[in-house]
Structure formats: structure tokens, C-alpha cells
Design a protein around this motif. Structure first.
Motif, PDB file in Angstrom:
ATOM      1  N   LEU A  50      32.276  35.215  35.930  1.00 12.39           N
ATOM      2  CA  LEU A  50      30.888  35.038  35.480  1.00 12.39           C
ATOM      3  C   LEU A  50      30.169  33.977  36.292  1.00 12.39           C
ATOM      4  CD1 LEU A  50      31.426  35.239  31.605  1.00 12.39           C
ATOM      5  CD2 LEU A  50      30.351  36.970  33.061  1.00 12.39           C
ATOM      6  N   ASP A  51      30.869  32.861  36.552  1.00 12.48           N
ATOM      7  CA  ASP A  51      30.264  31.784  37.340  1.00 12.48           C
ATOM      8  C   ASP A  51      29.985  32.262  38.763  1.00 12.48           C
ATOM      9  OD1 ASP A  51      30.500  30.175  35.127  1.00 12.48           O
ATOM     10  OD2 ASP A  51      32.310  29.136  35.838  1.00 12.48           O
ATOM     11  N   LYS A  52      30.918  33.014  39.339  1.00  5.52           N
ATOM     12  CA  LYS A  52      30.762  33.513  40.691  1.00  5.52           C
ATOM     13  C   LYS A  52      29.561  34.459  40.792  1.00  5.52           C
ATOM     14  CE  LYS A  52      32.118  34.510  44.961  1.00  5.52           C
ATOM     15  NZ  LYS A  52      32.024  33.539  46.062  1.00  5.52           N
ATOM     16  N   ILE A  53      29.453  35.380  39.845  1.00  2.00           N
ATOM     17  CA  ILE A  53      28.342  36.344  39.872  1.00  2.00           C
ATOM     18  C   ILE A  53      27.002  35.637  39.676  1.00  2.00           C
ATOM     19  CG2 ILE A  53      27.287  38.245  38.574  1.00  2.00           C
ATOM     20  CD1 ILE A  53      30.115  39.367  38.177  1.00  2.00           C
ATOM     21  N   TYR A  65      17.097  42.926  43.457  1.00  2.00           N
ATOM     22  CA  TYR A  65      18.304  42.745  44.249  1.00  2.00           C
ATOM     23  C   TYR A  65      19.351  41.935  43.477  1.00  2.00           C
ATOM     24  CZ  TYR A  65      15.877  44.596  48.344  1.00  2.00           C
ATOM     25  OH  TYR A  65      15.206  45.402  49.224  1.00  2.00           O
ATOM     26  N   ALA A  66      18.895  40.984  42.671  1.00  2.00           N
ATOM     27  CA  ALA A  66      19.834  40.169  41.877  1.00  2.00           C
ATOM     28  C   ALA A  66      20.621  41.053  40.911  1.00  2.00           C
ATOM     29  CB  ALA A  66      19.070  39.087  41.109  1.00  2.00           C
ATOM     30  N   HIS A  67      19.933  41.994  40.288  1.00  2.00           N
ATOM     31  CA  HIS A  67      20.624  42.917  39.380  1.00  2.00           C
ATOM     32  C   HIS A  67      21.622  43.793  40.153  1.00  2.00           C
ATOM     33  CE1 HIS A  67      21.243  45.230  35.743  1.00  2.00           C
ATOM     34  NE2 HIS A  67      21.011  46.352  36.414  1.00  2.00           N
ATOM     35  N   LEU A  72      27.146  45.240  41.872  1.00  2.00           N
ATOM     36  CA  LEU A  72      28.028  45.415  43.022  1.00  2.00           C
ATOM     37  C   LEU A  72      29.278  44.550  42.896  1.00  2.00           C
ATOM     38  CD1 LEU A  72      28.679  46.408  45.891  1.00  2.00           C
ATOM     39  CD2 LEU A  72      27.254  44.530  46.760  1.00  2.00           C
ATOM     40  N   PHE A  73      29.104  43.290  42.570  1.00  2.00           N
ATOM     41  CA  PHE A  73      30.249  42.391  42.546  1.00  2.00           C
ATOM     42  C   PHE A  73      31.097  42.557  41.290  1.00  2.00           C
ATOM     43  CE2 PHE A  73      28.201  40.536  46.163  1.00  2.00           C
ATOM     44  CZ  PHE A  73      29.265  40.086  46.930  1.00  2.00           C
ATOM     45  N   GLN A  75      31.857  45.479  40.235  1.00  2.00           N
ATOM     46  CA  GLN A  75      32.740  46.558  40.675  1.00  2.00           C
ATOM     47  C   GLN A  75      33.772  46.060  41.679  1.00  2.00           C
ATOM     48  OE1 GLN A  75      32.895  49.586  39.289  1.00  2.00           O
ATOM     49  NE2 GLN A  75      31.378  48.716  37.905  1.00  2.00           N
ATOM     50  N   ILE A  76      33.350  45.231  42.614  1.00  2.89           N
ATOM     51  CA  ILE A  76      34.292  44.693  43.608  1.00  2.89           C
ATOM     52  C   ILE A  76      35.380  43.877  42.918  1.00  2.89           C
ATOM     53  CG2 ILE A  76      34.522  43.041  45.497  1.00  2.89           C
ATOM     54  CD1 ILE A  76      31.798  43.996  46.513  1.00  2.89           C
ATOM     55  N   MET A  77      34.973  43.045  41.956  1.00  5.79           N
ATOM     56  CA  MET A  77      35.952  42.223  41.245  1.00  5.79           C
ATOM     57  C   MET A  77      36.884  43.086  40.402  1.00  5.79           C
ATOM     58  SD  MET A  77      33.579  38.973  40.141  1.00  5.79           S
ATOM     59  CE  MET A  77      32.913  37.858  41.394  1.00  5.79           C
ATOM     60  N   ALA A  78      36.331  44.151  39.806  1.00 13.50           N
ATOM     61  CA  ALA A  78      37.172  45.061  39.022  1.00 13.50           C
ATOM     62  C   ALA A  78      38.213  45.735  39.912  1.00 13.50           C
ATOM     63  CB  ALA A  78      36.302  46.110  38.325  1.00 13.50           C
ATOM     64  N   MET A  79      37.810  46.156  41.116  1.00 16.69           N
ATOM     65  CA  MET A  79      38.768  46.775  42.046  1.00 16.69           C
ATOM     66  C   MET A  79      39.812  45.764  42.499  1.00 16.69           C
ATOM     67  SD  MET A  79      36.473  49.402  44.339  1.00 16.69           S
ATOM     68  CE  MET A  79      34.945  48.462  44.381  1.00 16.69           C
ATOM     69  N   SER A  80      39.401  44.525  42.673  1.00 15.25           N
ATOM     70  CA  SER A  80      40.344  43.471  43.040  1.00 15.25           C
ATOM     71  C   SER A  80      41.397  43.285  41.949  1.00 15.25           C
ATOM     72  CB  SER A  80      39.581  42.158  43.273  1.00 15.25           C
ATOM     73  OG  SER A  80      40.477  41.079  43.405  1.00 15.25           O
ATOM     74  N   ARG A  81      40.944  43.271  40.698  1.00 23.14           N
ATOM     75  CA  ARG A  81      41.900  43.119  39.594  1.00 23.14           C
ATOM     76  C   ARG A  81      42.874  44.289  39.558  1.00 23.14           C
ATOM     77  NH1 ARG A  81      37.167  41.868  36.766  1.00 23.14           N
ATOM     78  NH2 ARG A  81      37.292  43.798  35.563  1.00 23.14           N
ATOM     79  N   LYS A  82      42.358  45.503  39.749  1.00 20.84           N
ATOM     80  CA  LYS A  82      43.236  46.676  39.715  1.00 20.84           C
ATOM     81  C   LYS A  82      44.307  46.593  40.791  1.00 20.84           C
ATOM     82  CE  LYS A  82      39.805  49.782  37.661  1.00 20.84           C
ATOM     83  NZ  LYS A  82      38.769  48.780  37.404  1.00 20.84           N
TER      84      LYS A  82
END
Length: 375
Positions: A50-53, A65-67, A72-73, A75-82
Motif C-alpha cells: 500500500l505504501d509503495k503504490i 494516470y495515477a489510477h 498496473l502495480f 497486478q505486477i505485485m500480485a504476479m510477484s507474489r504468485k
């Protein structure tokens, strides 16, 4: 104005850069997974994400763009966790969901409990599934059946799970979470409801009909066409027994042909359910955490944070591991207004790596998760 082909070429170059940077980021995440493996730290650090986003959103040039950056991130973080769950499972961390694999269910001299009385559809399902080499016992409620299994008074329970016309049996869904019992198999029974009455009664005599609410839902069109009153009882067979004890031609019941024969009732009309292929799926319940070697379905329940996108995040673990979801249901969480518990069924086996990966992710990110069975 730039030529369209020129713009598309520029987009292709940017996309190539995004792919290289994405792969580079994921390689760094492998180092993170190795660190967490050594230290025992959990994969999900929600506050860090949350802090990173929040920080990344401030770097966008406008709200639109902020939204986009936020989505985007996430999803990227979710893929990283997987990926991290996968790597940890490969190293033997959380790679066993705790089911003993058996060639077949042990049934010799078993005791099987069902809800209702002789003539109930649950009895029909039990006898068709287990045959005549087990001991049968019947109880009044679904809860009693679950208690019998939990307490060792019965080895298996046979409970209705879902009807093709009337939907899920909500009480059974809730009991699966409450009790530490497990689904070990399912069995389908074709349901044909009959309108029954005492000897000498005709359809014209009937004024009130007795049965279980599910039977009424499955036969509602027929009942409404005749304008009869409906009286709920605990079971279709109980309804048949009750009517057999009355000397009242104006009272009928909805029950099976078998129940009518057992309790000496006349069948006034067969097949009154509006769906000719009306089928009920029954589940076989055991207190043993076992799965047959040929089991092909996993059922889980979970609750999750009450926030936008969380259901998608839970289900994405199933999708990302190439597992096919076959059922999803929701039930209200007791004492939590407008919050829901989800029940999800998907194809897979307890010892399948993709299943283990998906369950690891859901278990880590849901408020709670329970594996209800592999069958």
C-alpha cells in the motif's frame, strides 16, 4: 500529426522495454523469495504494498494516470507474489495441503448417517452410493448428521448440496465451515416428485400440500396452478408419513414414489417438478482428511477484506495456475452486515503443484480459508 504506423512502431518499442523491465523486476523478486525462505517472513506484506503504490501514484502526472498506475502495480505485485508462492512451494514450504491419498474410500462395516426418515431422497442417495454392506442411521437435522460424523458415531454422512432447479442447500454450506468434516465424494440423484394422498383421495379433494421447502420450489408451478396452500415440514418423507397418519383427503404431500409406497399413500400425480431433468447433488462427508487418488475437484471457503478488487485477487490465484473454476457461491457472514463468505470449487488434486500454489496464495491473502474437500 504522426503517421499511424510510426505511432504503432513507437508503442511496440515501448512494450518491448516494458517486458524487459518486467522480467528484470521478477528476477529481483526471486531474490526476495529466497530471503523470505531463509528468514520465514510471509510473502504478503500488505502495508508495504500500500505504501509503495501510494508513492508511485504521486509520480503520475494526473489523476487518470495515477489510477492507472495503481491498477498496473497491483497486478505486477500480485504476479510477484504468485511467483514467490511457487518458488517457496518448490522448496518444500507449504507444499502439502494435508490430505491423505487413498485408492478408494474405506466402507467395510461403515456407519452412514442421513437426514430424514426412510423414504427420504437422502436415504435413496445413501443406499444407491453405499449399497447394502454398511450400517445406516437416520437423524432429524443436517446438524445432527454432521455431529454424528464429528463425534465418531458415523463414518460418513450423506447430505444434499445443490439442486439443479432450486439451487444450493444453504444450511449445508454453512455447516461445512462450522464443522471439521470434509467432502470426500459427490453423488447425483434424479428427483421425481409425486403428489400423494391417502387412499380414496383425488386431486380435486386436495386443499393443502405438505413438504420440504426445496420440494415446493421444484414443484411450484404445479402447486400454483391448483391454488393449494403450502405447509413446510422438515423432509419429504416426513411429509409422507404425516399425511399417512391423517384421515383427511384434503391434505396431500410432495414426496418420492418410494416414500409413497413405504407409507401406504396413493400417487395422485407423478413428475410434478417443472424440470424433467431435476437432479440433486449429494455430498459424502467424512471426518477423515482424505482424498481418492482419482479425485478431480477441490472445494474451499474463504472470507476476505471488504475492499474493491479483493474477490478478483482471490480468484486470480486459480486462474494464474491454469485451474478451471466450476462453482462459486456466497453466503452472508454471521454478525457482519453485508459481508460474505465465498465457496469456490475448481478442478484439481491435493498433490497437484498448481493446486498447492493457488491454495497457498489464497490462504495467505484471505482473512481465512478452509479446504472443504478434494473429491
Amino acid at each position: 500529426m504522426k503517421d499511424l504506423l510510426e505511432s504503432r512502431k513507437e508503442i511496440d518499442e515501448i512494450d518491448d522495454s516494458i517486458i524487459r523491465l518486467f522480467e528484470k523486476r521478477m528476477e529481483v523478486c526471486k531474490n526476495v523469495a529466497e530471503y523470505k525462505l531463509r528468514t520465514g517472513k510471509p510473502v504478503l506484506d500488505r502495508q508495504r504494498e500500500l505504501d509503495k503504490i501510494a508513492t508511485l501514484k504521486t509520480k503520475a502526472s494526473d489523476d487518470f494516470y495515477a489510477h492507472g498506475v495503481e491498477e498496473l502495480f497491483e497486478q505486477i505485485m500480485a504476479m510477484s507474489r504468485k511467483m514467490q508462492y511457487k518458488l517457496l512451494n518448490e522448496e518444500g514450504v507449504n507444499n502439502d495441503i494435508g490430505f491423505d491419498i487413498v485408492d478408494k474410500l474405506p466402507t467395510e462395516d461403515a456407519t452412514v448417517v442421513y437426514q430424514g426418515i426412510p423414504g427420504a431422497y437422502s436415504q435413496q442417495a445413501a443406499t444407491e452410493y453405499f449399497g447394502d454392506k454398511v450400517n445406516y442411521v437416520n437423524v432429524t437435522t443436517f446438524r445432527e448428521a454432521m455431529k454424528y460424523v464429528r463425534d465418531g458415531k458415523a463414518d460418513y454422512a450423506v447430505l444434499p448440496f445443490e439442486n439443479s432447479s432450486a439451487g444450493i442447500v444453504t444450511d449445508v454450506y454453512d455447516l461445512l465451515v462450522e464443522f471439521q468434516n470434509y467432502i470426500v465424494d459427490t453423488f447425483d440423484v434424479k428427483i421425481e416428485h409425486c403428489l400423494c394422498g391417502i387412499s380414496g383421495a383425488t386431486i380435486d379433494d386436495i386443499k393443502d400440500v405438505y413438504s420440504h421447502p426445496q420440494a415446493f420450489m421444484q414443484s411450484n408451478k404445479f402447486i400454483e396452478e391448483h391454488g393449494w396452500g403450502k405447509v413446510n415440514l422438515a423432509n419429504t418423507a416426513i411429509s409422507a408419513r404425516y399425511i399417512s397418519e391423517q384421515s383427511d383427503k384434503s391434505r396431500g404431500c410432495i414426496a418420492s414414489e418410494n416414500a409413497a409406497n413405504i407409507y401406504g399413500l396413493n400417487i395422485l400425480h407423478k413428475g410434478i417438478n417443472f424440470n424433467d431433468s431435476n437432479t440433486t447433488q449429494f455430498i459424502i462427508i467424512s471426518r477423515q482428511r482424505v482424498a481418492r487418488r482419482d479425485a478431480g475437484l477441490i472445494c474451499i471457503s474463504f472470507e476476505m477484506p471488504h475492499a474493491s478488487g479483493t474477490l478478483y485477487q482471490m480468484l486470480s490465484h486459480i486462474i494464474y495456475n491454469d485451474l478451471n473454476m466450476t462453482r462459486i457461491q456466497s453466503r452472508p457472514v454471521p454478525d457482519k452486515n453485508w459481508e460474505y463468505r465465498f465457496y469456490v470449487e475448481f478442478e484439481g488434486r491435493a498433490n497437484q503443484p498448481g493446486v498447492v500454489n493457488a491454495l497457498s496464495g489464497i490462504n495467505a491473502e484471505a482473512l481465512n480459508m478452509k479446504i472443504l474437500g478434494n473429491y
